[in-house]
Design a protein around this motif. Structure first.
Motif, PDB file in Angstrom:
ATOM      1  N   LEU A   1      20.844 -35.265 -32.840  1.00 56.51           N
ATOM      2  CA  LEU A   1      21.527 -36.256 -33.673  1.00 56.51           C
ATOM      3  C   LEU A   1      23.038 -36.264 -33.439  1.00 56.51           C
ATOM      4  N   PHE A   2      23.450 -35.875 -32.245  1.00 53.21           N
ATOM      5  CA  PHE A   2      24.881 -35.755 -31.957  1.00 53.21           C
ATOM      6  C   PHE A   2      25.610 -37.081 -32.121  1.00 53.21           C
ATOM      7  N   LEU A   3      24.969 -38.185 -31.785  1.00 52.10           N
ATOM      8  CA  LEU A   3      25.624 -39.494 -31.883  1.00 52.10           C
ATOM      9  C   LEU A   3      26.107 -39.795 -33.303  1.00 52.10           C
TER      10      LEU A   3
ATOM     11  N   PHE B   1      17.686 -26.446 -24.417  1.00 51.24           N
ATOM     12  CA  PHE B   1      18.283 -27.416 -23.501  1.00 51.24           C
ATOM     13  C   PHE B   1      17.513 -28.741 -23.540  1.00 51.24           C
ATOM     14  N   LYS B   2      16.189 -28.670 -23.665  1.00 48.93           N
ATOM     15  CA  LYS B   2      15.376 -29.886 -23.749  1.00 48.93           C
ATOM     16  C   LYS B   2      15.684 -30.640 -25.039  1.00 48.93           C
ATOM     17  N   LYS B   3      15.891 -29.890 -26.101  1.00 44.75           N
ATOM     18  CA  LYS B   3      16.230 -30.512 -27.376  1.00 44.75           C
ATOM     19  C   LYS B   3      17.567 -31.242 -27.271  1.00 44.75           C
ATOM     20  N   ALA B   4      18.544 -30.624 -26.592  1.00 41.11           N
ATOM     21  CA  ALA B   4      19.853 -31.260 -26.403  1.00 41.11           C
ATOM     22  C   ALA B   4      19.734 -32.521 -25.556  1.00 41.11           C
ATOM     23  N   LEU B   5      18.904 -32.475 -24.513  1.00 32.50           N
ATOM     24  CA  LEU B   5      18.689 -33.653 -23.675  1.00 32.50           C
ATOM     25  C   LEU B   5      18.087 -34.799 -24.483  1.00 32.50           C
ATOM     26  N   ALA B   6      17.240 -34.470 -25.451  1.00 27.89           N
ATOM     27  CA  ALA B   6      16.642 -35.486 -26.312  1.00 27.89           C
ATOM     28  C   ALA B   6      17.693 -36.196 -27.158  1.00 27.89           C
ATOM     29  N   GLY B   7      18.842 -35.540 -27.334  1.00 26.49           N
ATOM     30  CA  GLY B   7      19.947 -36.148 -28.068  1.00 26.49           C
ATOM     31  C   GLY B   7      20.971 -36.810 -27.177  1.00 26.49           C
ATOM     32  N   GLY B   8      20.707 -36.845 -25.866  1.00 24.17           N
ATOM     33  CA  GLY B   8      21.619 -37.512 -24.937  1.00 24.17           C
ATOM     34  C   GLY B   8      22.735 -36.637 -24.410  1.00 24.17           C
ATOM     35  N   ILE B   9      22.671 -35.341 -24.660  1.00 18.73           N
ATOM     36  CA  ILE B   9      23.711 -34.414 -24.194  1.00 18.73           C
ATOM     37  C   ILE B   9      23.428 -34.014 -22.756  1.00 18.73           C
ATOM     38  N   THR B  10      24.436 -34.109 -21.911  1.00 22.72           N
ATOM     39  CA  THR B  10      24.273 -33.787 -20.491  1.00 22.72           C
ATOM     40  C   THR B  10      25.199 -32.670 -20.019  1.00 22.72           C
TER      41      THR B  10
ATOM     42  N   LEU C   1      32.876 -38.365 -28.294  1.00 21.10           N
ATOM     43  CA  LEU C   1      31.569 -37.838 -27.908  1.00 21.10           C
ATOM     44  C   LEU C   1      31.429 -37.692 -26.402  1.00 21.10           C
ATOM     45  N   THR C   2      32.440 -38.153 -25.668  1.00 20.40           N
ATOM     46  CA  THR C   2      32.325 -38.212 -24.211  1.00 20.40           C
ATOM     47  C   THR C   2      33.583 -37.697 -23.508  1.00 20.40           C
TER      48      THR C   2
ATOM     49  N   PRO D   1      25.003 -47.305 -30.252  1.00 18.40           N
ATOM     50  CA  PRO D   1      25.047 -45.839 -30.294  1.00 18.40           C
ATOM     51  C   PRO D   1      25.381 -45.261 -31.661  1.00 18.40           C
ATOM     52  N   LEU D   2      26.006 -46.044 -32.534  1.00 19.95           N
ATOM     53  CA  LEU D   2      26.398 -45.522 -33.833  1.00 19.95           C
ATOM     54  C   LEU D   2      25.473 -45.985 -34.961  1.00 19.95           C
ATOM     55  N   SER D   3      24.353 -46.578 -34.595  1.00 17.67           N
ATOM     56  CA  SER D   3      23.385 -47.021 -35.596  1.00 17.67           C
ATOM     57  C   SER D   3      22.377 -45.918 -35.887  1.00 17.67           C
ATOM     58  N   VAL D   4      22.027 -45.757 -37.146  1.00 10.74           N
ATOM     59  CA  VAL D   4      21.041 -44.759 -37.546  1.00 10.74           C
ATOM     60  C   VAL D   4      19.657 -45.078 -36.998  1.00 10.74           C
ATOM     61  N   TYR D   5      19.436 -46.338 -36.629  1.00 12.93           N
ATOM     62  CA  TYR D   5      18.135 -46.750 -36.124  1.00 12.93           C
ATOM     63  C   TYR D   5      17.979 -46.541 -34.615  1.00 12.93           C
ATOM     64  N   THR D   6      19.063 -46.232 -33.932  1.00 13.76           N
ATOM     65  CA  THR D   6      19.041 -46.097 -32.479  1.00 13.76           C
ATOM     66  C   THR D   6      18.432 -44.764 -32.049  1.00 13.76           C
ATOM     67  N   ARG D   7      17.665 -44.806 -30.960  1.00 13.33           N
ATOM     68  CA  ARG D   7      17.080 -43.605 -30.378  1.00 13.33           C
ATOM     69  C   ARG D   7      17.482 -43.492 -28.905  1.00 13.33           C
ATOM     70  N   VAL D   8      17.635 -42.262 -28.455  1.00 10.66           N
ATOM     71  CA  VAL D   8      17.858 -42.019 -27.033  1.00 10.66           C
ATOM     72  C   VAL D   8      16.531 -42.250 -26.319  1.00 10.66           C
TER      73      VAL D   8
END
Length: 444
Positions: free
Chosen positions: A342-344, A129-138, A364-365, A396-403
């Motif tokens: 990396l869901f984005l 669940f923590k790993k999913a949160l790191a990807g912005g999943i709620t 995605l939403t 949100p769709l850039s490879v350089y973007t981070r949550v």
């Protein structure tokens, strides 16, 4: 008697002191939780409308109070302000097909297990669940595996901090409310030796036979009209299927080949139940048929070769073709088939293959939220909805973007600046030792 009175008075004073100390420490915490929070200066992508430059997001008590442009939104005088200039805010991501939490469903005793509930086997403290949160999943739809024609009931979860699974449910009472859908599958995965079907045709006939049984059970319940003496013997598997027949529970159907997709649609139309198609590797071959049936599709994209032969024709253009056909389409991780962090990029792959940017972000939403009957709570940033959102370093769709941060119902659940959280975003030695997820199909 005097000693007894003194003892009672002493106990009362002790309790008074304990209560006073409790209030001294709890009231500030309670007030802080209720304090409005305002995020200013960033670009807001509400999904429900056009992006807002120099936007303002106001939340309180776990809900969104206001969303708009700086200067046009009333900001409470007692609000705590967060400057997110240079950042992007968008709704928390909704994963319509996941296997986080280490749960499982049916076993080898049968190919059809509508009675089993994955919520009875999920570990709410799992680091997945923590790993999913790191990807912005709620929000997630957690599924049993696809090794059965029916592997059990799915569960819709919010990624709140929890010690027990009930703390994560979207519903208040899982005994009285439908807490998820029903996982079904066809194609290669559920085919095997008895009691499993040996062919695709037998797979469909076994499902059909069970739904006919459920129709009969439903008829008996309706005929009894609440009279306990006339009610059929309780059957929790049949109760689940009656929920499906009554439209209360959605069937989430694993399928890949174009002919298997049409079989899944055929069964749903025959028994008039709500259906979401999952994976649908060859959806691009039958997009018009899916659109005509008005059935949503939850799809996956893969960035490396491998997998099963029936998925050999999967295409990045799946999302674009389905979008053009008018299908409600969402992406999923099928965690851990693809990385939840990396869901984005699933949406980015879709855009690269011709999908519209707007459609990819919706996939995605909000489109996934619809597949969980959760569109009134999550999927967009609108007044009255749950305060589920993510703060991104860029597009949100850039490879350089981070949550950067992930918030669930107004509470920060991930912050990349926190070293304990950051490790789930970046990895490292032994970080994911206990988070590896394997599809448990209930048989070998």
């Amino acid at each position: 008697m005097k000693d007894i009175i003194n003892k009672i008075q002493g106990q009362s004073m002790k309790r008074f002191i304990q209560l006073s100390i409790l209030l001294i420490f709890c009231i500030p915490t309670l007030l802080l939780a209720q304090q409005p929070k305002v995020f200013t200066g960033g670009k807001i992508i509400p999904i429900s409308g056009d992006p807002i430059d120099n936007g303002v997001l106001v939340i309180q008590n776990g809900e969104i109070i206001a969303v708009g442009t700086q200067g046009k939104v009333d900001i409470p005088s007692d609000a705590k302000t967060y400057d997110v200039s240079g950042k992007v805010i968008m709704p928390g991501l909704v994963d319509s097909h996941s296997h986080v939490g280490g749960g499982d469903g049916g076993d080898q005793s049968s190919a059809l297990h509508p009675d089993t509930r994955i919520m009875d086997s999920i570990d709410p403290r799992s680091d997945t669940f923590k790993k999913a949160l790191a990807g912005g999943i709620t929000t997630v739809n957690v599924m049993p595996g696809s090794g059965h024609l029916m592997s059990g009931q799915t569960v819709y979860l919010k990624l709140r901090k929890a010690n027990k699974i009930e703390d994560m449910l979207l519903v208040e009472d899982p005994q009285e409310e439908v807490a998820g859908g029903l996982k079904m599958a066809n194609g290669t995965n559920p085919i095997g030796k008895g009691p499993f079907p040996g062919t695709r045709a037998k797979s469909a006939s076994m499902v059909r036979e069970l739904f006919i049984k459920a129709q009969n059970y439903k008829g008996k319940v309706e005929k009894a009209d609440g009279d306990p003496e006339k009610m059929p013997t309780r059957d929790i598997g049949m109760e689940t299927l009656v929920d499906v027949l009554n439209g209360k529970r959605i069937v989430h159907h694993h399928t890949h080949r174009h002919d298997d997709i049409l079989t899944a649609i055929r069964l749903a139309e025959e028994f008039d139940y709500r259906l979401v198609l999952h994976h649908v590797s060859e959806a691009w071959k039958v997009a018009d048929e899916i659109a005509e049936a008005d059935i949503p599709a939850s799809i996956i994209v893969l960035d490396s070769p491998g997998g099963k032969m029936e998925a050999v024709d999967i295409k990045y253009k799946n999302g674009a073709v389905l979008e053009d056909a008018g299908v409600t389409v969402g992406y999923h991780t099928d965690a851990s088939i693809t990385d939840t962090r990396l869901f984005l990029r699933s949406g980015a792959f879709g855009v690269r293959a011709g999908m519209s940017r707007k459609g990819a972000l919706k996939a995605l939403t909000i489109e996934n939220a619809k597949m969980l009957d959760a569109q009134n709570r999550v999927g967009t940033l609108e007044k009255g909805k749950d305060a589920d959102f993510i703060i991104l370093s860029g597009d949100p769709l850039s490879v350089y973007t981070r949550v950067q941060q992930t918030w669930v119902e107004g509470k920060k659940r991930f912050d990349i600046s926190n070293p304990k959280d950051r490790k789930y975003a970046t990895g490292g030695y032994n970080v994911f030792e206990r988070t590896t997820q394997n599809h448990n199909h209930g048989r070998k």
